[in-house]
Motif scaffolding. Structure first.
Motif, PDB file in Angstrom:
ATOM      1  N   SER A 148     -69.995  59.541   3.304  1.00  0.00           N
ATOM      2  CA  SER A 148     -71.045  60.597   3.575  1.00  0.00           C
ATOM      3  C   SER A 148     -72.671  60.337   3.946  1.00  0.00           C
ATOM      4  N   ARG A 149     -72.895  60.213   5.117  1.00  0.00           N
ATOM      5  CA  ARG A 149     -74.350  59.633   5.249  1.00  0.00           C
ATOM      6  C   ARG A 149     -75.363  60.729   4.357  1.00  0.00           C
ATOM      7  N   GLY A 172     -77.447  59.597   1.243  1.00  0.00           N
ATOM      8  CA  GLY A 172     -78.847  59.497   1.399  1.00  0.00           C
ATOM      9  C   GLY A 172     -79.651  60.270   0.463  1.00  0.00           C
ATOM     10  N   ARG A 200     -73.141  58.593  -3.712  1.00  0.00           N
ATOM     11  CA  ARG A 200     -73.683  57.242  -3.129  1.00  0.00           C
ATOM     12  C   ARG A 200     -72.723  56.572  -2.352  1.00  0.00           C
TER      13      ARG A 200
END
Lengths: 240, 235
Positions: free
Chosen positions: A45-46, A50, A41
């Motif tokens: 890093s997306r 996510g 989280r």
């Protein structure tokens, strides 16, 4: 009344062992998964963030009972699970399935608790550790994680009690832990309130032990805030 | 998969699931209302430190929050089932009682649990109200009822909203547990559907999706309520 106690206490106690094992294993696995999710989280890093967010929403937004039934009854429908010995070993038996569902469920809640703890660590602390030449992993292990844990511990104590309570759902998939035994005893003896009182007291005692353990750990982690006693400086004037 | 969403649709399960979901929401809302009323009374008792009653409330919240929800449901269900059946048979409406009875037990059981958690939230919110406000109201000679309505309740509500959101989310998920009493709410309908079609996976996935929809929609509602209450504070 004495007969009832003689009849119910040994059975509820054997249920307690199952409850303790279910709680312990799920908490152990759930804590590590939760820590992983919390780090994902916050990783920047997306994709990872996510995924962790979606995981948390899914598991916290649906009842534990649905998750349990989905794993226990739902997954058995698929041939590839029945045909893979390792998977079938996991999903075909109530208590293993209960540990799995509980661990995955508590991981979502734990990730939120640990995320809060990790975010409370001031950036300067991490920078100082880096300035001292610590590697990222060393700084995490020695500096960031202990500080985050200290912050998150009270909330995690509550989570442990929720796991212990959640383990009662295992009784719906044939696992005879405290609640499973209590239900049987209620329908056999008709002494419904008495059985509830004994089983409830066992749960409350277990909660007390869990809270005590967390307090003890908190006390240990906060030892830098206490004045030195015993062989330390504070004791010296008293001896003089 | 030979059995998919199309079959669920064709065989009329969608209607049953929606009915179950409606019952789930009904149980959840009524239990939450019960929790709000009892939680406010109990919270006031703890806040005002009413002698003796304070200990009774403490005992109640400790036991209910420390014991599994399932155990509380079994206690209320088993202990009332005989009583209610006898009363219903005496008046000659045994069949009618069966359906309504499970619903009432479900609301009472889940409401009793929600009450315990709501008590703690409301007690905390009351403790956050500055003492001077109540003292000032008393100095103005306002009667007790109006002090609660005009001074205490509005402030308490604003502080309690996030906590009550948590109580609601837990409550709606706890309603799944009353399926063990046979009440045909969402979880029970899914269980029956899973058993009779022998395709449990799809039914539990649908159940999970419906629960998720309920929690996400109510989350949005609570976010909105929180924002509205905050706006009023600013204006």
């Amino acid at each position: 009344m004495w007969d009832l106690i003689q009849q119910s206490v040994p059975r509820l106690m054997s249920g307690l062992i199952v409850t303790v094992v279910l709680t312990g294993l799920s908490a152990l696995a759930g804590f590590h998964l939760g820590l992983g999710l919390a780090l994902m989280r916050l990783s920047g890093s997306r994709v990872a963030a996510g995924f962790a967010k979606a995981y948390s929403t899914l598991f916290r937004g649906t009842p534990l009972l649905v998750q349990l039934f989905l794993f226990y009854y739902g997954l058995g429908e698929f041939a590839f699970i029945r045909d893979t010995p390792a998977l079938w070993w996991l999903f075909s038996e109530g208590s293993r399935c209960a540990v799995l569902a509980l661990a995955l469920n508590t991981a979502a809640y734990t990730s939120e608790i640990l995320r809060g703890g990790l975010m409370s660590v001031p950036a300067g602390v991490t920078e100082a550790a880096q300035a001292c030449g610590m590697s990222k992993w060393l700084a995490f292990r020695r500096i960031v994680f202990p500080l985050a844990l200290r912050q998150a511990l009270p909330a995690y104590g509550n989570e442990l009690i929720l796991i212990a309570k959640g383990s009662s759902l295992a009784s719906t998939i044939t696992v005879l832990e405290i609640t499973g035994h209590a239900k049987r005893l209620m329908s056999q003896t008709y002494a419904i309130f008495e059985v509830f009182a004994i089983a409830g007291a066992i749960y409350l005692l277990f909660n007390l032990v869990l809270t005590g353990a967390v307090r003890l750990l908190e006390w240990r982690l906060m030892r830098h805030t206490r004045p030195l006693t015993g062989a330390g400086i504070a004791a010296a004037p008293a001896a003089a | 998969m030979e059995f998919g969403f199309a079959n669920v649709w064709r065989d009329g399960w969608v209607g049953a699931i929606l009915q179950g979901a409606a019952l789930t929401v009904a149980v959840g809302v009524l239990a939450m209302l019960m929790g709000l009323v009892i939680g406010t009374v109990f919270g006031l008792i703890k806040w005002r430190r009413v002698p003796v009653l304070e200990w009774a409330v403490d005992l109640y919240t400790t036991v209910v929050r420390g014991v599994p929800e399932l155990l509380i449901i079994y206690l209320l269900f088993f202990s009332s089932v005989e009583f209610v059946t006898n009363v219903a048979r005496a008046f000659g409406f045994a069949d009618l009682a069966q359906g309504g009875f499970a619903f009432i037990v479900a609301v009472v059981a889940i409401g009793a649990i929600a009450s315990a958690y709501a008590t703690e939230v409301i007690r905390g919110a009351l403790a956050a109200i500055p003492k001077g406000h109540v003292e000032a109201a008393r100095a103005l000679g306002l009667p007790g009822g109006r002090i609660f309505r005009r001074i205490i309740a509005p402030q308490m509500l604003r502080i309690a909203v996030p906590g009550l959101n948590n109580v609601w989310q837990t409550t709606i998920k706890d309603t799944a547990l009353v399926s063990v009493t046979g009440l045909a709410e969402l979880m029970r309908v899914s269980y029956v559907g899973a058993g009779s079609t022998r395709h449990p996976f799809i039914f539990y996935v649908i159940a999970a999706a419906v629960y998720l929809a309920i929690t996400l929609i109510s989350q949005t509602g609570f976010d909105l309520a929180e924002r509205l209450l905050r706006l009023r504070q600013r204006g």
